[in-house]
Design an enzyme around this catalytic site. Structure first.
Site, PDB file in Angstrom:
ATOM      1  N   ASP A  13       4.629  -9.330  -7.374  1.00  0.00           N
ATOM      2  CA  ASP A  13       5.520 -10.385  -7.866  1.00  0.00           C
ATOM      3  C   ASP A  13       6.863 -10.357  -7.131  1.00  0.00           C
ATOM      4  O   ASP A  13       7.338  -9.296  -6.739  1.00  0.00           O
ATOM      5  CB  ASP A  13       5.739 -10.171  -9.382  1.00  0.00           C
ATOM      6  N   HIS A  30       5.675 -15.271   0.734  1.00  0.00           N
ATOM      7  CA  HIS A  30       4.250 -14.937   0.647  1.00  0.00           C
ATOM      8  C   HIS A  30       3.775 -14.283   1.953  1.00  0.00           C
ATOM      9  O   HIS A  30       2.995 -13.337   1.932  1.00  0.00           O
ATOM     10  CB  HIS A  30       3.422 -16.181   0.343  1.00  0.00           C
ATOM     11  N   LEU A 124     -12.542   3.033   0.952  1.00  0.00           N
ATOM     12  CA  LEU A 124     -11.663   2.408  -0.048  1.00  0.00           C
ATOM     13  C   LEU A 124     -12.327   1.114  -0.520  1.00  0.00           C
ATOM     14  O   LEU A 124     -12.828   0.348   0.301  1.00  0.00           O
ATOM     15  CB  LEU A 124     -10.295   2.075   0.585  1.00  0.00           C
TER      16      LEU A 124
HETATM   17  C1  FPP Z   1       3.945 -13.730  -6.766  1.00  0.00           C
HETATM   18  O1  FPP Z   1       5.236 -14.012  -6.303  1.00  0.00           O
HETATM   19  C2  FPP Z   1       2.983 -13.741  -5.681  1.00  0.00           C
HETATM   20  C3  FPP Z   1       1.918 -14.584  -5.581  1.00  0.00           C
HETATM   21  C4  FPP Z   1       1.591 -15.607  -6.584  1.00  0.00           C
HETATM   22  C5  FPP Z   1       1.032 -14.560  -4.404  1.00  0.00           C
HETATM   23  C6  FPP Z   1       0.686 -13.204  -3.863  1.00  0.00           C
HETATM   24  C7  FPP Z   1       0.086 -13.406  -2.546  1.00  0.00           C
HETATM   25  C8  FPP Z   1       0.342 -12.671  -1.447  1.00  0.00           C
HETATM   26  C9  FPP Z   1       1.206 -11.480  -1.424  1.00  0.00           C
HETATM   27  C10 FPP Z   1      -0.273 -13.127  -0.177  1.00  0.00           C
HETATM   28  C11 FPP Z   1      -1.223 -12.228   0.465  1.00  0.00           C
HETATM   29  C12 FPP Z   1      -2.285 -11.712  -0.389  1.00  0.00           C
HETATM   30  C13 FPP Z   1      -3.452 -11.227   0.088  1.00  0.00           C
HETATM   31  C14 FPP Z   1      -4.411 -10.578  -0.842  1.00  0.00           C
HETATM   32  C15 FPP Z   1      -3.807 -11.326   1.508  1.00  0.00           C
HETATM   33  P1  FPP Z   1       5.948 -15.307  -6.870  1.00  0.00           P
HETATM   34  O2  FPP Z   1       5.674 -16.428  -5.936  1.00  0.00           O
HETATM   35  O3  FPP Z   1       5.553 -15.534  -8.277  1.00  0.00           O
HETATM   36  O4  FPP Z   1       7.452 -14.870  -6.781  1.00  0.00           O
HETATM   37  P2  FPP Z   1       8.643 -15.325  -7.748  1.00  0.00           P
HETATM   38  O5  FPP Z   1       8.301 -14.809  -9.116  1.00  0.00           O
HETATM   39  O6  FPP Z   1       9.818 -14.648  -7.139  1.00  0.00           O
HETATM   40  O7  FPP Z   1       8.721 -16.814  -7.685  1.00  0.00           O
END
Ligand code: FPP
Length: 238
Positions: A13, A30, A124
């Site tokens: 997050d 991201h 893994l």
């Molecule tokens: C949450 O941050 C994150 C996500 C919803 C997406 C997670 C995805 C990745 C890290 C991309 C790569 C993943 C893989 C498995 C290759 P948020 O957008 O909710 O952040 P915020 O709360 O600050 O808005």
């Protein structure tokens, strides 16, 4: 490193806030978050962690602006294709779990291919939860359980995670302290670790700190400390 858990799960997050702090579009967060994914997988391999799971996209995330959803799905697809050789090189098995109904056929094809190609890898197991929610999982399990005639003591075998041990440690980044409809059933006895670090800044050092914190936890699974000590002594004698 001692006290390594069997299964660590991460709610990644804070990507959006990371980007916002830098006056960048959310997608930059991201992309940088994907680098943290790489670093954590690398670290998991280095320390010999058996299971690492990542909450990559929730069922609720489909409600985000379409442009962000599209960019995230394209990042998933890109990451899978790009990382496949690494998975093979380091003997990593990829499992993707979630509600497939909303996913594009092309992405599903890529996922299925990567899962098939890596199915015998044993160093893994990397589980990516995509289009996943804990309530969805319990609901789909309940439907299939009923269809199968409700076999006693078998409910868990209908969950989408069947065969994967429950997480020992759940990490959530970015200062939020909630489960957000993640592994509701599977986290019954999981230890939680929360950090203010935003996901794109969560790299090997932070991962190590979380594991060290886990090593100090005393887990009793509803029993007394004395019972746990007896249990440990018994299993040492086996
Ligand atoms: C949450 O941050 C994150 C996500 C919803 C997406 C997670 C995805 C990745 C890290 C991309 C790569 C993943 C893989 C498995 C290759 P948020 O957008 O909710 O952040 P915020 O709360 O600050 O808005």
């Amino acid at each position: 490193m001692s006290g390594i858990p069997n299964h660590i799960s991460i709610i990644m997050d804070g990507n959006g806030r990371w980007a916002q702090q830098r006056n960048k579009e959310r997608i930059h967060g991201h992309y940088e978050g994907a680098e943290s994914v790489r670093a954590c997988i690398e670290y998991a391999v280095e320390i010999g962690l058996p299971y690492l799971s990542l909450f990559a996209f929730s069922e609720e995330n489909w409600g985000r602006p379409q442009s962000e959803v599209d960019e995230l799905m394209s990042l998933m697809s890109k990451s899978i294709l790009q990382e496949l050789p690494t998975f093979q090189k380091y003997n990593i098995r990829l499992i993707v779990i979630g509600n497939r109904n909303h996913l594009e056929p092309k992405l599903l094809q890529e996922i299925d291919r990567a899962m098939e190609l890596t199915r015998d890898n044993g160093r893994l197991t990397l589980i990516v939860f995509l289009s996943y929610s804990g309530k969805w999982d319990i609901e789909q399990a309940a439907i299939r359980f009923a269809e199968a005639g409700s076999p006693e003591g078998k409910f868990e075998t209908f969950l989408s995670t069947y065969g994967i041990p429950d997480p020992d440690l759940l990490i959530r980044t970015s200062g939020e302290q909630r489960l957000s409809n993640y592994l509701l059933w599977q986290c019954a006895y999981t230890e939680f670790y929360f950090t203010d670090t935003l996901w794109p800044d969560f790299r090997k050092k932070e991962f190590g700190t979380a594991i060290e914190a886990f090593a100090t936890r005393k887990r009793r699974f509803g029993k007394t400390s004395e019972q746990i000590i007896t249990q440990q002594n018994d299993s040492n004698e086996d």
